[in-house]
Design an enzyme around this catalytic site. Sequence first.
Site, short mmCIF file in Angstrom:
data_model
loop_
_atom_site.label_atom_id
_atom_site.label_comp_id
_atom_site.label_asym_id
_atom_site.label_seq_id
_atom_site.Cartn_x
_atom_site.Cartn_y
_atom_site.Cartn_z
N GLY A 213 33.34 104.59 156.46
CA GLY A 213 32.22 103.67 156.67
C GLY A 213 30.91 104.13 156.03
CG ASN B 79 39.09 105.07 151.83
OD1 ASN B 79 39.13 104.05 151.15
ND2 ASN B 79 39.98 105.32 152.79
CG HIS C 94 43.95 106.20 154.65
ND1 HIS C 94 43.92 105.48 155.82
CD2 HIS C 94 42.73 106.81 154.55
CE1 HIS C 94 42.73 105.63 156.40
NE2 HIS C 94 41.99 106.43 155.65
P1 13P Z 1 35.49 106.57 158.79
O1 13P Z 1 34.61 107.55 158.09
O2 13P Z 1 34.98 105.17 158.73
O3 13P Z 1 35.86 107.03 160.17
O4 13P Z 1 36.88 106.51 157.96
C1 13P Z 1 37.52 107.70 157.65
C2 13P Z 1 38.62 107.41 156.71
O5 13P Z 1 39.63 106.84 157.06
C3 13P Z 1 38.44 107.81 155.30
O6 13P Z 1 39.62 107.72 154.59
#
Ligand code: 13P
Length: 242
Positions: A226, A9, A90
């Site tokens: 990320g 994502n 989400h």
């Molecule tokens: P991170 O991997 O940046 O913590 O984000 C997780 C997320 O919200 C994926 O949808």
Amino acid sequence: MSQKLVVGNWKMFGSRAMAAELLQLLRDANLPSVVCPPYPYLLMAADLLAGSAVKVGAQDLEYRDEGAYTGEVSGPMLRDVGCSHVIVGHSERRALYGENDALVVEKVRAALRHGLTPVVCVGEHLEQRQRGLAKRVVLDQLNAVINGIGAESFARVLVAYEPVWAIGSGVAATLDDVAEMHVAMRAALRDANCDGVALLYGGSVKPDNAGQLLSLHAVDGVLVGGASLVADSFLRICSAAK
Ligand code: 13P
């Protein structure tokens, strides 16, 4: 171990140049996964990745098919540009844009109506966990969708458990916490006669913890934020999913 699922994502990050470079690297590596870039890059992603093992998803959708809904993007449009998946509910949509369970149900319904696989996100806030409410919150979110669309339709859904406090924090939930929640969700799915549904974990998944998370029997894949923006990181996570 069987192949597990990796979904990236990108959230609201990237540029046309960055997307083109990252997508080319993913296409060359050709590891099974799903990438979810921002809307403006979906068409480029689907074109670049056509015929590869990498599928394309959107991060959200409008539940109505067309009309005077300025700024919205519908399921038919996502299909039209080559998406196969779409993230729904989400925690950032729930917290920042007021999405509730009823709207999430409508969006899941719309996704399925148009042949898109919804990745339904559930997860508790830190304060809810501290008050001992984590399981109740997550199971309520899950049951709202199961009851809303019915067990038969729910069989075509993917679920991602993303504890809100683990998202973007750099600290993933412990293996014990993930396993405990996934076992509880699996039991709820079994009770509802939709046992085959895949359960992903998301929240600070990185190359150095992905192997352990993916080795959990209860975890069928990961939803990566990320670390999905950096080709090397994302590809290492995809390799761990093999
Ligand atoms: P991170 O991997 O940046 O913590 O984000 C997780 C997320 O919200 C994926 O949808």
